[in-house]
Scaffold this motif. Structure first.
Motif, short mmCIF file in Angstrom:
data_model
loop_
_atom_site.label_atom_id
_atom_site.label_comp_id
_atom_site.label_asym_id
_atom_site.label_seq_id
_atom_site.Cartn_x
_atom_site.Cartn_y
_atom_site.Cartn_z
N LEU A 175 0.82 -1.21 0.00
CA LEU A 175 0.00 0.00 0.00
C LEU A 175 0.86 1.26 0.00
CD1 LEU A 175 -2.75 -0.98 2.61
CD2 LEU A 175 -3.06 -0.71 0.14
N LYS A 176 1.98 1.23 0.70
CA LYS A 176 2.82 2.42 0.81
C LYS A 176 3.71 2.63 -0.41
CE LYS A 176 3.06 2.53 5.88
NZ LYS A 176 3.96 2.49 7.06
N THR A 177 3.92 1.59 -1.19
CA THR A 177 4.84 1.70 -2.34
C THR A 177 4.14 1.69 -3.69
OG1 THR A 177 5.14 -0.72 -2.34
CG2 THR A 177 6.72 0.59 -1.06
N THR A 178 2.82 1.68 -3.65
CA THR A 178 2.04 1.50 -4.89
C THR A 178 0.93 2.55 -4.98
OG1 THR A 178 2.46 -0.87 -4.70
CG2 THR A 178 0.76 -0.21 -6.25
N ALA A 179 0.61 2.93 -6.21
CA ALA A 179 -0.43 3.95 -6.42
C ALA A 179 -1.29 3.62 -7.63
CB ALA A 179 0.21 5.33 -6.59
N ASN A 180 -2.54 4.03 -7.56
CA ASN A 180 -3.46 3.92 -8.69
C ASN A 180 -3.51 5.25 -9.44
OD1 ASN A 180 -4.06 1.39 -7.77
ND2 ASN A 180 -6.21 1.79 -7.31
N PHE A 181 -3.99 5.21 -10.68
CA PHE A 181 -4.19 6.45 -11.41
C PHE A 181 -5.29 6.27 -12.46
CE2 PHE A 181 -0.87 4.08 -13.61
CZ PHE A 181 -1.20 4.18 -14.95
N ALA A 182 -6.07 7.30 -12.63
CA ALA A 182 -7.10 7.37 -13.68
C ALA A 182 -7.98 6.12 -13.73
CB ALA A 182 -6.45 7.61 -15.04
N THR A 183 -8.44 5.66 -12.59
CA THR A 183 -9.23 4.43 -12.56
C THR A 183 -10.64 4.60 -13.15
OG1 THR A 183 -9.88 4.92 -10.28
CG2 THR A 183 -7.97 3.49 -10.60
N LYS A 184 -11.07 5.83 -13.33
CA LYS A 184 -12.39 6.07 -13.94
C LYS A 184 -12.32 6.12 -15.46
CE LYS A 184 -14.32 6.61 -9.89
NZ LYS A 184 -15.25 5.57 -9.35
N ASN A 185 -11.12 6.12 -15.98
CA ASN A 185 -10.94 6.18 -17.44
C ASN A 185 -11.03 4.76 -18.00
OD1 ASN A 185 -9.90 6.37 -20.09
ND2 ASN A 185 -8.65 8.14 -19.55
N LYS A 186 -12.20 4.42 -18.53
CA LYS A 186 -12.43 3.05 -18.99
C LYS A 186 -11.63 2.69 -20.22
CE LYS A 186 -17.04 2.64 -16.97
NZ LYS A 186 -18.48 2.34 -17.21
N VAL A 187 -11.37 3.66 -21.09
CA VAL A 187 -10.57 3.39 -22.30
C VAL A 187 -9.14 3.06 -21.91
CG1 VAL A 187 -9.67 4.37 -24.44
CG2 VAL A 187 -12.04 4.83 -23.76
N LEU A 188 -8.57 3.88 -21.02
CA LEU A 188 -7.21 3.62 -20.54
C LEU A 188 -7.13 2.28 -19.82
CD1 LEU A 188 -4.29 4.75 -20.11
CD2 LEU A 188 -5.13 5.62 -17.90
N SER A 189 -8.09 2.02 -18.95
CA SER A 189 -8.10 0.75 -18.21
C SER A 189 -8.17 -0.45 -19.15
CB SER A 189 -9.30 0.71 -17.24
OG SER A 189 -9.22 1.74 -16.29
N GLU A 238 -3.91 7.37 -4.71
CA GLU A 238 -4.59 7.36 -6.00
C GLU A 238 -4.60 8.75 -6.62
OE1 GLU A 238 -8.66 5.49 -7.92
OE2 GLU A 238 -8.64 6.01 -5.79
N HIS A 239 -4.27 8.82 -7.92
CA HIS A 239 -4.38 10.05 -8.69
C HIS A 239 -5.60 9.93 -9.60
CE1 HIS A 239 -0.63 12.06 -7.61
NE2 HIS A 239 -0.06 10.89 -7.62
N PRO A 240 -6.51 10.89 -9.54
CA PRO A 240 -7.74 10.78 -10.35
C PRO A 240 -7.48 10.87 -11.85
CG PRO A 240 -7.60 12.93 -9.30
CD PRO A 240 -6.52 12.10 -8.71
N LYS A 241 -6.40 11.54 -12.26
CA LYS A 241 -6.07 11.68 -13.67
C LYS A 241 -4.66 11.18 -13.93
CE LYS A 241 -9.89 14.03 -14.65
NZ LYS A 241 -10.93 13.54 -15.59
N MET A 242 -4.45 10.65 -15.14
CA MET A 242 -3.13 10.17 -15.49
C MET A 242 -2.12 11.30 -15.51
SD MET A 242 -1.99 7.90 -18.80
CE MET A 242 -0.32 7.25 -18.95
N ARG A 243 -2.54 12.48 -15.93
CA ARG A 243 -1.60 13.60 -16.00
C ARG A 243 -1.12 14.03 -14.62
NH1 ARG A 243 -6.60 16.00 -17.39
NH2 ARG A 243 -7.30 17.64 -15.96
#
Length: 354
Positions: free
Chosen positions: A276-290, A333-338
């Motif tokens: 959890l401390k070494t990992t992050a999510n990003f842009a999980t709402k972006n279905k095309v990217l996912s 978690e970052h909401p956007k890839m940018r």
């Protein structure tokens, strides 16, 4: 170098595993891939074959050839993200031979799945962001990824030139590091398990197949210079896409880079909290990217449950996020890839200057 040890597992990890198990039981689902994953895999593989044949055997006018070379690089990364990655983790299918078939796709693309499993499944997933053990942090003297790595003067500019380093990843991986691992019999500080005769045959056999398909045959059909330009564009595209996706999940301002205790060789946390401390999510709402990157933007879910196919990550992410909230644990978690990209650049800038 001895691998570091983690602290004893906490109640968080046991509770989380139970909740995830209950989810699949209640929904009557298997944790492996499903028809949507298989359909996506077929689309990507057929698209790759089609673009390759058109580019090599029916070479279009040069502007279109350049675009097709970029597309081929994107499809190579896509197959790696969606087919090989799940297959190598045993999550593509409940049938072992299907997983092996999916995993071996990386061999046709130039790399070697035997080496990948040690580098990724063992070294990276076990010791995420631990210098000298997580090989994903190893960029030699070119980039300083973590604070415990040696700083060189050139690193002052790494936030400006890092994409150039990422652009050569594919070539470096396929034409150098696989052979280095084969000769040294280790990945970073992690020994590679003994290779059987079949593993040796597979290693050299597929390397020859790759040279034939991506070097010899194209040169014969289109000529040396057109091949060289196309192959460079293809490899650069593959390298940048793969590097950026993997780095945005771990090498950020918000993630940690734990150092084992010098005396006990133990890390501060248990394995799950370490992830959890070494990992992050990003842009999980972006279905095309996912869809394209095989759910690797749900990296927290992947690291906690690597044997669960990425098609289930959006659902189980809610369970994991809620459990982290209850236990007061981070969920980066970052909401956007940018935003994640900006964090990665800032991290490189800071490490390059201090």
């Amino acid at each position: 170098m001895r691998p570091p040890r983690f602290n004893a597992a906490t109640s968080f990890h046991a509770d989380l595993k139970e909740r995830i198990k209950n989810y699949f039981t209640e929904k009557n689902l298997r944790p492996t891939g499903n028809i949507t994953l298989y359909f996506k895999a077929i689309i990507m593989v057929l698209a790759f074959i089609g673009v390759y044949i058109h580019l090599v055997f029916f070479t279009p006018f040069w502007p279109f050839a350049i675009l097709e070379s970029i597309l081929l690089g994107g499809l190579t990364a896509g197959i790696g993200f969606n087919v090989m990655h799940d297959g190598a983790h045993g999550s593509f299918s409940r049938k072992g031979w299907v997983n092996e078939l999916a995993a071996i796709s990386i061999n046709f693309l130039g790399a070697n799945v035997f080496m990948w499993k040690t580098k990724h499944n063992v070294a990276h997933h076990s010791f995420t962001n631990v210098n000298e053990h997580d090989d994903d942090l190893n960029a030699g003297a070119f980039l300083r990824m973590g604070p415990s790595q040696k700083r060189y003067k050139i690193h002052r500019f790494q936030h400006r030139y890092f994409l150039f380093i990422y652009s050569i990843l594919y070539f470096y991986w396929v034409f150098f590091t696989d052979y280095k691992k084969y000769v040294t019999n280790k990945v970073a500080a992690t020994p590679i398990k003994k290779m059987e005769i079949n593993d040796h045959i597979s290693f050299w056999g597929f390397k020859v197949v790759h040279i034939f398909l991506f070097v010899a045959l194209p040169i014969y059909l289109v000529g040396f210079m057109p091949w060289l330009i196309g192959f460079l564009i293809f490899g650069i595209s593959t390298g940048i896409i793969m590097s950026v996706v993997f780095q945005l999940a771990h090498v950020l301002e918000e993630t940690t880079f734990p150092i084992p205790d010098k005396i006990s060789n133990k890390l501060e946390d248990d394995w799950a909290i370490h992830q959890l401390k070494t990992t992050a999510n990003f842009a999980t709402k972006n279905k095309v990217l996912s869809w394209f990157i095989g759910g690797l933007n749900f990296q927290i879910e992947h690291h906690l449950f690597p044997n669960i196919s990425h098609v289930h990550y959006p659902a189980i992410s809610q369970i994991i996020k809620e459990t982290c909230r209850e236990y007061g644990l981070p969920y980066i978690e970052h909401p956007k890839m940018r935003y994640a990209f900006a964090s990665h650049v800032n991290h490189l800038r800071v490490l390059g200057r201090s």
